[in-house]
Design a protein around this motif. Structure first.
Motif: not given
Length: 405
Positions: A115-117, A142-149, A165-168
């Motif tokens: 599960i991606e939050f 999972a945490i998605d887009d981590f490091g985003a604003g 999951k690192l922010d793209m």
């Protein structure tokens, strides 16, 4: 005639670098454009004019279609499903969780569901309550887009994710170095310390793949391997390309590691010559041969951390010999809190004869990455030398390479 489904899932492969295989798929919502091509519906999630209840219905429909396909698959992989924190407000404490109900309906092993939050709006209390129910069902997080604003470190604490999951966009900015690269490396360090695996998405080039490796990523996904696909493919499909990439990665880093070792040997050899040029706390720098590029400064402390000598600074300029200068500003400063200080004392306690080198750090004055070499001497003295980390160089306006002070 069968009516086409307007919204449906595509599946982007997730590659485990260690196993050199596809180990999972991220389900992504698609629709068809006027040319009957499958296109993302991602823009709907950020469209404030699109009815949120309708979007939730679409999202759940796509999720169930993905689970139905996954249930029939013979591949030993996991399925990653995106959940926006926005939807959490629609699930009460006594309300069945739709995704859990779907896995039960399709008889899917919940241990194979990630599960991606998605980072964004959402209350941590609601997230933790729902998280507990997913965990109780046996699912991974999972945490998605981590490091985003909108990212917050408290999400890591609250969710204790299996995968980060690192922010793209942050990942791609970090490729250029600087502060973004430092942030990514800090996130990678955080992932390791919290027991999470790091996933880099949006990998589109060989260099981005190599950078993901340098960040310590276990998993990658992106167009460099495959876009989202209508169906699963052979899990061993990436094996040969990953093998060749890893061979190239080792070769490239082996060459760099040898140069690094040669660089450090040169620094340590010169550091030994500095010791012979000392008279108590005075450095007879005129007796020294030319310092290697990257050797920045020398200073002496007492065993209690107090600096008792001036800084003997080396200034490097293009096409000129390095020049020694004496700077008294730091005399009397206490450096006992710095790791390089107690590392040197530890070496003394263990009767190690060699000097010790600290981990790299960013120097406040110059902004450059440095290391400090330390050696305990007699008469309550510790000799330190600051050096630039290998590769920390810049170019002047004429393209000449030189090390900054």
């Amino acid at each position: 005639m069968m009516t086409k489904v307007q919204y449906f899932p595509y599946f982007q492969p997730i590659i485990d670098i260690n196993r050199m295989a596809i180990v999972g798929y991220e389900a992504l919502a698609r629709t068809r454009d006027k040319d009957d091509r499958a296109v993302s519906i991602g823009a709907l999630f950020s469209d404030p004019d699109f009815n949120r209840r309708e979007l939730l219905t679409i999202d759940r429909s796509v999720r169930e279609q993905a689970l139905a396909y996954f249930a029939k698959s013979q591949h030993d992989v996991f399925l990653s499903l995106n959940l926006s924190p926005e939807w959490m407000d629609h699930i009460g404490d006594d309300t069945p969780v739709p995704t859990i109900a779907m896995t039960q309906k399709w008889k899917v092993d919940p241990g194979r569901i990630l599960i991606e939050f998605v980072e964004g709006a959402g209350d941590n209390d609601n997230m933790q309550k729902l998280l507990a129910r997913y965990r109780a069902a046996g699912m991974c997080i999972a945490i998605d887009d981590f490091g985003a604003g909108s990212s917050h470190l408290d999400r890591i604490i609250a969710l204790e994710p299996d995968i980060i999951k690192l922010d793209m966009n942050l990942f791609k900015r970090a490729m250029a170095g600087g502060v973004s690269q430092e942030v990514v490396q800090s996130i990678a360090h955080l992932a390791r310390r919290t027991g999470s695996e790091l996933l880099c998405e949006g990998v589109e080039t060989e260099q981005e793949f190599y950078f993901a490796l340098e960040c310590g990523a276990r998993y990658v996904q992106g167009y460099f391997f495959w876009p989202a696909l209508p169906e699963f493919i052979d899990p061993d499909s990436p094996k040969e390309i990953i093998r060749l990439l890893l061979e190239g990665f080792v070769k490239r880093n082996l060459d760099r590691e040898k140069k690094l070792m040669q660089y450090m040997q040169e620094m340590e050899h010169y550091f030994l010559s500095v010791q012979t040029a000392l008279n108590d706390i005075e450095l007879n720098y005129n007796s020294l041969h030319q310092a290697p590029q990257g050797f920045a400064r020398v200073f002496i402390c007492r065993y209690d951390g107090i600096q008792i000598s001036p800084n003997y600074e080396l200034s490097h300029h293009p096409e000129e010999q390095p020049i020694w200068q004496v700077d008294d500003n730091n005399r009397g400063a206490n450096w006992s809190m710095r790791p390089y200080f107690y590392q040197a004392l530890a070496a003394k306690e263990l009767q190690h004869k060699n000097q010790v080198a600290s981990q790299p750090y960013r120097d406040v004055r110059s902004g450059r990455m440095r290391q400090t070499i330390g050696k305990v001497l007699s008469n309550n003295r510790i000799l330190f030398a600051d050096i630039l980390c290998f590769g920390e160089e810049d170019k002047d306006s004429h393209g000449n390479t030189f090390y900054l002070r």
